[in-house]
Design an enzyme around this catalytic site. Sequence first.
Site, PDB file in Angstrom:
ATOM      1  N   PHE A 181     -29.884  29.028   3.902  1.00 30.29           N
ATOM      2  CA  PHE A 181     -29.335  27.904   4.366  1.00 30.29           C
ATOM      3  C   PHE A 181     -27.903  28.227   3.520  1.00 30.29           C
ATOM      4  O   PHE A 181     -27.777  28.418   2.382  1.00 30.29           O
ATOM      5  CB  PHE A 181     -29.327  26.499   3.979  1.00 30.29           C
ATOM      6  CG  PHE A 181     -28.852  25.410   3.931  1.00 30.29           C
ATOM      7  CD1 PHE A 181     -28.750  24.531   4.994  1.00 30.29           C
ATOM      8  CD2 PHE A 181     -27.873  24.880   3.143  1.00 30.29           C
ATOM      9  CE1 PHE A 181     -27.947  23.452   5.365  1.00 30.29           C
ATOM     10  CE2 PHE A 181     -27.019  23.959   3.176  1.00 30.29           C
ATOM     11  CZ  PHE A 181     -27.069  23.070   4.342  1.00 30.29           C
ATOM     12  N   GLY A 184     -43.302  26.925 -32.044  1.00 30.04           N
ATOM     13  CA  GLY A 184     -42.874  28.389 -31.859  1.00 30.04           C
ATOM     14  C   GLY A 184     -43.443  28.953 -30.519  1.00 30.04           C
ATOM     15  O   GLY A 184     -42.836  29.874 -29.845  1.00 30.04           O
ATOM     16  N   GLU A 232     -28.467  22.006  -4.324  1.00 27.91           N
ATOM     17  CA  GLU A 232     -28.511  20.748  -3.186  1.00 27.91           C
ATOM     18  C   GLU A 232     -27.590  19.533  -3.768  1.00 27.91           C
ATOM     19  O   GLU A 232     -28.058  18.450  -3.337  1.00 27.91           O
ATOM     20  CB  GLU A 232     -29.755  20.624  -2.846  1.00 27.91           C
ATOM     21  CG  GLU A 232     -30.529  21.723  -2.338  1.00 27.91           C
ATOM     22  CD  GLU A 232     -31.620  21.647  -1.402  1.00 27.91           C
ATOM     23  OE1 GLU A 232     -31.901  20.480  -0.817  1.00 27.91           O
ATOM     24  OE2 GLU A 232     -32.556  22.675  -1.134  1.00 27.91           O
ATOM     25  N   GLU A 277     -23.927  14.867 -10.522  1.00 29.89           N
ATOM     26  CA  GLU A 277     -22.479  14.071 -10.528  1.00 29.89           C
ATOM     27  C   GLU A 277     -22.586  13.738  -9.047  1.00 29.89           C
ATOM     28  O   GLU A 277     -22.056  12.661  -8.600  1.00 29.89           O
ATOM     29  CB  GLU A 277     -21.497  15.108 -11.005  1.00 29.89           C
ATOM     30  CG  GLU A 277     -21.386  15.199 -12.761  1.00 29.89           C
ATOM     31  CD  GLU A 277     -22.488  16.417 -13.135  1.00 29.89           C
ATOM     32  OE1 GLU A 277     -23.153  16.983 -12.343  1.00 29.89           O
ATOM     33  OE2 GLU A 277     -22.686  16.197 -14.383  1.00 29.89           O
TER      34      GLU A 277
HETATM   35  N1  CAA Z   1     -24.997  12.513   6.763  1.00 29.68           N
HETATM   36  C1  CAA Z   1     -24.096  12.896   7.874  1.00 29.68           C
HETATM   37  N2  CAA Z   1     -22.739  12.551   7.830  1.00 29.68           N
HETATM   38  C2  CAA Z   1     -22.396  12.469   6.381  1.00 29.68           C
HETATM   39  C3  CAA Z   1     -23.083  12.138   5.270  1.00 29.68           C
HETATM   40  C4  CAA Z   1     -24.434  12.521   5.438  1.00 29.68           C
HETATM   41  N3  CAA Z   1     -25.319  12.495   4.320  1.00 29.68           N
HETATM   42  N4  CAA Z   1     -22.445  12.280   4.315  1.00 29.68           N
HETATM   43  C5  CAA Z   1     -21.081  11.963   4.830  1.00 29.68           C
HETATM   44  N5  CAA Z   1     -21.153  12.159   6.031  1.00 29.68           N
HETATM   45  C6  CAA Z   1     -19.896  12.283   7.052  1.00 29.68           C
HETATM   46  C7  CAA Z   1     -18.987  11.037   6.971  1.00 29.68           C
HETATM   47  O1  CAA Z   1     -19.327  10.049   7.603  1.00 29.68           O
HETATM   48  C8  CAA Z   1     -17.732  11.442   7.519  1.00 29.68           C
HETATM   49  O2  CAA Z   1     -17.678  11.802   8.697  1.00 29.68           O
HETATM   50  P1  CAA Z   1     -16.097  10.771   9.367  1.00 29.68           P
HETATM   51  O3  CAA Z   1     -15.058  11.516   9.050  1.00 29.68           O
HETATM   52  O4  CAA Z   1     -16.561  11.147  10.844  1.00 29.68           O
HETATM   53  O5  CAA Z   1     -16.337   9.511   9.074  1.00 29.68           O
HETATM   54  C9  CAA Z   1     -17.797  13.006   6.860  1.00 29.68           C
HETATM   55  O6  CAA Z   1     -19.246  13.356   6.781  1.00 29.68           O
HETATM   56  C10 CAA Z   1     -17.030  13.371   5.797  1.00 29.68           C
HETATM   57  O7  CAA Z   1     -17.559  12.744   4.810  1.00 29.68           O
HETATM   58  P2  CAA Z   1     -16.897  12.415   3.366  1.00 29.68           P
HETATM   59  O8  CAA Z   1     -15.250  12.064   3.425  1.00 29.68           O
HETATM   60  O9  CAA Z   1     -17.774  11.546   2.629  1.00 29.68           O
HETATM   61  O10 CAA Z   1     -16.900  13.894   2.668  1.00 29.68           O
HETATM   62  P3  CAA Z   1     -16.614  14.537   1.289  1.00 29.68           P
HETATM   63  O11 CAA Z   1     -15.627  15.856   1.560  1.00 29.68           O
HETATM   64  O12 CAA Z   1     -15.991  13.553   0.537  1.00 29.68           O
HETATM   65  O13 CAA Z   1     -17.851  15.145   0.852  1.00 29.68           O
HETATM   66  C11 CAA Z   1     -19.890  14.811  -0.501  1.00 29.68           C
HETATM   67  C12 CAA Z   1     -19.000  14.190   0.298  1.00 29.68           C
HETATM   68  C13 CAA Z   1     -20.950  13.758  -0.865  1.00 29.68           C
HETATM   69  C14 CAA Z   1     -19.210  15.203  -2.008  1.00 29.68           C
HETATM   70  C15 CAA Z   1     -20.295  16.199   0.048  1.00 29.68           C
HETATM   71  O14 CAA Z   1     -19.392  17.122   0.115  1.00 29.68           O
HETATM   72  C16 CAA Z   1     -21.443  16.678  -0.661  1.00 29.68           C
HETATM   73  O15 CAA Z   1     -22.788  16.151  -0.588  1.00 29.68           O
HETATM   74  N6  CAA Z   1     -21.163  17.916  -1.498  1.00 29.68           N
HETATM   75  C17 CAA Z   1     -22.448  18.486  -2.132  1.00 29.68           C
HETATM   76  C18 CAA Z   1     -22.634  19.715  -1.389  1.00 29.68           C
HETATM   77  C19 CAA Z   1     -24.046  20.324  -1.806  1.00 29.68           C
HETATM   78  O16 CAA Z   1     -25.030  19.562  -2.073  1.00 29.68           O
HETATM   79  N7  CAA Z   1     -24.124  21.616  -1.658  1.00 29.68           N
HETATM   80  C20 CAA Z   1     -25.426  22.062  -1.909  1.00 29.68           C
HETATM   81  C21 CAA Z   1     -25.272  23.827  -1.425  1.00 29.68           C
HETATM   82  S1  CAA Z   1     -26.607  24.167  -0.663  1.00 29.68           S
HETATM   83  C22 CAA Z   1     -27.780  24.483  -1.572  1.00 29.68           C
HETATM   84  O17 CAA Z   1     -27.810  24.286  -2.801  1.00 29.68           O
HETATM   85  C23 CAA Z   1     -29.008  25.171  -1.139  1.00 29.68           C
HETATM   86  C24 CAA Z   1     -29.911  25.863  -1.796  1.00 29.68           C
HETATM   87  O18 CAA Z   1     -29.550  27.332  -1.766  1.00 29.68           O
HETATM   88  C25 CAA Z   1     -30.968  25.621  -2.338  1.00 29.68           C
END
Ligand code: CAA
Length: 379
Positions: free
Chosen positions: A123, A340, A363, A367
């Site tokens: 992913f 230890g 993921e 924070e």
């Molecule tokens: N499901 C579906 N849609 C969602 C949602 C969800 N859980 N959360 C928000 N949305 C939608 C919102 O409704 C919005 O849509 P509209 O504009 O149509 O209303 C849109 O998404 C944008 O939402 P936000 O304005 O809330 O978005 P944001 O930019 O402020 O971000 C955040 C929100 C929660 C900070 C998000 O960016 C986030 O979760 N960040 C962390 C990312 C992350 O988890 N990365 C992990 C990397 S992958 C990884 O680690 C995998 C691996 O290898 C193990």
Amino acid sequence: MKFELTQEQKMIKDMTQKFASEELAPESVKRDVEKIWPHEQIKKMSELGLMGMMVDSKWGGTNMDTISYVVAMEEIAKVDASAAVIMSVNNSLVCYIFQKYANDRQKKKYLVPLCRGERLGCFSLSEPQSGSDASNMNVYAKKEGDNFIISGTKNWVTNGIQSDVIMLFCVTEKNIGHKGISCFIIDKDTPGVSVGKAEEKLGIRSSDTCELYFDQVSVSKDNLVGELGDGFKIALSTLDGGRIGIAAQALGIAQASLENSIYYSKERKQFGKPISANQSIQFKLADMAMQIEAARLLTYKAAWKKDSNMNFGVSASMAKVFASEVAMQSSNQCVQIHGGYGYIKETGVERLMRDAKITQIYEGTSEIQRVVIARDLLK
Ligand code: CAA
């Protein structure tokens, strides 16, 4: 309200516990030290149906519920958190996207082999400048006829080296924020895709994490998942489920910390008695057990909500942030109880502490989970 596992869930627990102790435990310390990817073990996990657990049997999956997945994940992570994250990414971040958002042609081509373990998925969302701020991405897919030409760099990709299929999130329309992000299925052997070096990590060292480079990669529009612009919502809704898997991984690490601590504190004698006779040790064990129980209930509740088709995103965030903090505290106490012996590699105990740390980061950091929870409270 029932707090008991079903017969099927108990069977999954027994099966994964047996598999983990017989097949994962023997070389887990060596794999961690030498960064050996668990090829044979993942092959056997596929044969047991653990790589496509929540996918319909019509598409090669085992058709189980999320609680079964959580139970299995905890048992695998208890013994080997690296094998657990490999399983978790394939199940909750890759197969889930196919099951929920892909069309039948895409499912037939990709989901069946992904569930059977004939192929492995990764992913790819994060980029050097975009982690928590996930929509701030630069990888760009330019439409040319029936194809998209993709260029840019992704990083922190778990399974990036060993995988065959990439779920790639990239910009298809610039300057419109998250609405310009789309999701593509990329075969790793497509010309122009290349893999960076394996990252040297603190923990989960026998899983791989790397950069992925896309240099003018031509991909058919048939590989678009959903519609153009659906990508960000696909990514975030998928991560909601992924966070339940990581909570379960953290739970496994915490439970292993407790079990190791109980065993060792009864064996280890100081001042003429087992150290478990000291109240200072007993209180540590009691606190660990309480916190683990609370983490398990939060994780099971998030899984139950997902299985009941309820909104589960906030519950998943609560489970992940709590369970990952419990994993960190429990593994820290486990090393402390081992003294230890806890600090050297042979006992496998310091690995728990190193492996626990990543559950607070990937993921979505702790924070970010708190942001998700607080936004819901205040909306
Ligand atoms: N499901 C579906 N849609 C969602 C949602 C969800 N859980 N959360 C928000 N949305 C939608 C919102 O409704 C919005 O849509 P509209 O504009 O149509 O209303 C849109 O998404 C944008 O939402 P936000 O304005 O809330 O978005 P944001 O930019 O402020 O971000 C955040 C929100 C929660 C900070 C998000 O960016 C986030 O979760 N960040 C962390 C990312 C992350 O988890 N990365 C992990 C990397 S992958 C990884 O680690 C995998 C691996 O290898 C193990």
